[in-house]
Design an enzyme around this catalytic site. Structure first.
Site, short mmCIF file in Angstrom:
data_model
loop_
_atom_site.label_atom_id
_atom_site.label_comp_id
_atom_site.label_asym_id
_atom_site.label_seq_id
_atom_site.Cartn_x
_atom_site.Cartn_y
_atom_site.Cartn_z
N LYS A 261 -10.88 -28.38 -130.39
CA LYS A 261 -11.46 -29.44 -129.66
C LYS A 261 -12.26 -30.42 -130.44
CE LYS A 261 -15.11 -26.82 -127.71
NZ LYS A 261 -15.45 -25.64 -126.88
N ARG B 228 -21.42 -22.88 -115.51
CA ARG B 228 -21.09 -24.31 -116.02
C ARG B 228 -20.12 -24.44 -115.29
NH1 ARG B 228 -20.06 -25.63 -122.40
NH2 ARG B 228 -18.46 -24.01 -121.85
N TYR C 18 -38.85 -46.26 -143.65
CA TYR C 18 -39.53 -46.67 -142.45
C TYR C 18 -40.51 -45.76 -141.80
CZ TYR C 18 -35.26 -49.77 -141.99
OH TYR C 18 -34.50 -50.52 -142.18
N MET D 288 -30.10 -45.49 -141.90
CA MET D 288 -28.72 -45.39 -141.24
C MET D 288 -27.66 -45.38 -142.28
SD MET D 288 -26.81 -48.80 -139.17
CE MET D 288 -27.94 -48.70 -137.85
C1 LIG Z 1 -15.41 -24.23 -127.26
C2 LIG Z 1 -15.10 -23.13 -126.61
C3 LIG Z 1 -14.63 -21.95 -127.39
C4 LIG Z 1 -15.33 -21.98 -129.09
O1 LIG Z 1 -16.42 -21.57 -129.16
P1 LIG Z 1 -17.17 -21.20 -130.39
O2 LIG Z 1 -18.72 -20.85 -130.16
O3 LIG Z 1 -17.25 -22.39 -131.34
O4 LIG Z 1 -16.39 -20.04 -130.99
C5 LIG Z 1 -14.33 -20.90 -126.86
N1 LIG Z 1 -14.10 -20.91 -125.44
C6 LIG Z 1 -14.41 -21.95 -124.60
C7 LIG Z 1 -13.95 -22.12 -123.23
C8 LIG Z 1 -15.04 -23.17 -125.31
O5 LIG Z 1 -15.30 -24.09 -124.60
#
Ligand SMILES: *Cc1c(COP(=O)(O)O)cnc(C)c1O
Length: 360
Positions: free
Chosen positions: A34, A130, A252, A304
């Site tokens: 993702k 969640r 800065y 930046m």
């Molecule tokens: C992002 C995600 C993972 C992967 O988690 P990692 O900590 O990067 O291994 C697995 N399961 C779900 C539901 C996720 O959203």
């Protein structure tokens, strides 16, 4: 000549880490790619393991379609399922799997006419709070979906809140609650383990794992003897060198004042490239960097497009010397710690730099 800020992406390391994840867990492994493969490039990462990956996981339909359009044929799971009923025809056409995490999704799925059944990963909220059905709602939803004409198969899943903390009892409690709720159901497959659980919680091993961060080489348990290899090496070069006197300050806000005569190197990379401004010195010392392979630190505030490093003790540093922000000498985990974040966020934020892929 062009700006020397480069993210080197080593696809052989990605492939190797996938094998480590899969072998450690022992079951099938969905490679979580993702968010553009945590900033590494989803299509390139997927292509690197398409002949061996059991499947991929992405956040949403758009991310999955990008992979399908690039010719990826492996199963792809949408981790948040669908957001609106009108996504379902495309989900069916593109042969995607979906997480179902809420009762409204169950209702839509059962009320819609589909051309083909869909594989469902039915998610339980076992303690992260969640998304996911409660352990009370779960069995009934499972039975409503089970055997329905729109449902090809159901994988039972849940996600851990604290798997990266081996001292926490939360993970065992989540597993117990999950297994309890499944007791009287005729389940086909289970998926619990993210990267931290693959590395630290063998009790969570079931049919499918879902490794993410470990594929990119950052160990979520901070194991210093990890077999994982960094996939991304983020580098740039020194573009300016200037000596300053004791008591002079730089950048800065003048947040760094030289405690001694100091050689300051300016590096062509900044927060617009994904090197966080919070990697600037917080209480005196900034995040580590490596110049020509030698470890030193960020001094002054990250801006930046540029940042400052201390070259006082690096005798051979010159204009054009390579600076590694993270990768082989500097662990992304260590930069993240100094910057008050996690490697996940560092990787996802890398942008504007040139991406150079290699596969050895
Ligand atoms: C992002 C995600 C993972 C992967 O988690 P990692 O900590 O990067 O291994 C697995 N399961 C779900 C539901 C996720 O959203």
């Amino acid at each position: 000549m062009s700006r020397p800020a480069i993210a080197h992406i080593r696809l052989d390391a990605f492939r190797r880490n996938y094998r480590v994840a899969k072998q450690t867990h022992g079951g099938k492994a969905l490679a979580v790619i993702k968010a553009n493969a945590y900033g590494h490039g989803a299509v390139r990462c997927a292509q690197a393991i398409e002949h061996e990956a059991d499947g991929f996981a992405v956040a949403c339909l758009e991310e999955a379609l990008q992979l399908r359009q690039a010719g990826i044929k492996n199963p792809i799971l949408l981790l948040e399922g669908f957001f609106e009923a009108n996504e379902l025809p495309e989900i069916v056409n593109s042969n995607l799997w979906i997480v179902v995490h809420a009762l409204w999704q169950v209702d839509i799925l059962l009320a819609t006419k589909l051309k083909k059944p869909i594989q469902i990963w039915l998610k339980m909220d076992s303690g992260m709070h969640r998304v996911g059905l409660s352990s009370i709602e779960y069995p009934l939803a499972f039975m409503r979906l089970s055997g329905h004409i729109n449902v090809e198969k159901i994988v039972c899943m849940s996600h851990f809140a604290n798997a990266d903390n081996l001292q926490s009892e939360h993970t065992s409690q989540q597993i117990a609650l999950f297994q309890n709720a499944l007791q009287n159901l005729s389940i086909e497959a289970i998926s619990l383990s993210n990267s931290a659980a693959i590395l630290g919680w063998p009790q969570s091993y079931k049919n499918w794992s879902r490794p993410g961060i470990m594929l990119y080489g950052a160990d979520p348990l901070f194991d210093t003897k990890t077999q994982l290899r960094a996939v991304m090496q983020l580098t740039s070069q020194i573009i300016s060198i200037r000596p300053i006197k004791k008591g002079e300050s730089i950048g800065y806000g003048s947040i760094f004042t030289a405690p001694r005569a100091t050689i300051v190197g300016v590096v062509a990379i900044g927060y617009a490239d994904g090197c966080p401004r919070s990697a600037s010195p917080q209480n005196g010392i900034g995040a580590p960097v490596a110049v020509n392979g030698i470890i030193t630190n960020i001094i002054g505030r990250v801006s930046m497009d540029m940042l400052f490093v201390d070259l006082t003790d690096i005798a051979d540093a010159t204009i054009g010397s390579q600076v590694e922000l993270w990768g082989d000498t500097i662990l992304a985990n260590d930069v993240a710690k100094a910057a008050g974040t996690i490697a996940y966020e560092l990787f996802c934020n890398v942008k504007r730099v040139q991406f150079k892929y290699s596969d050895n």
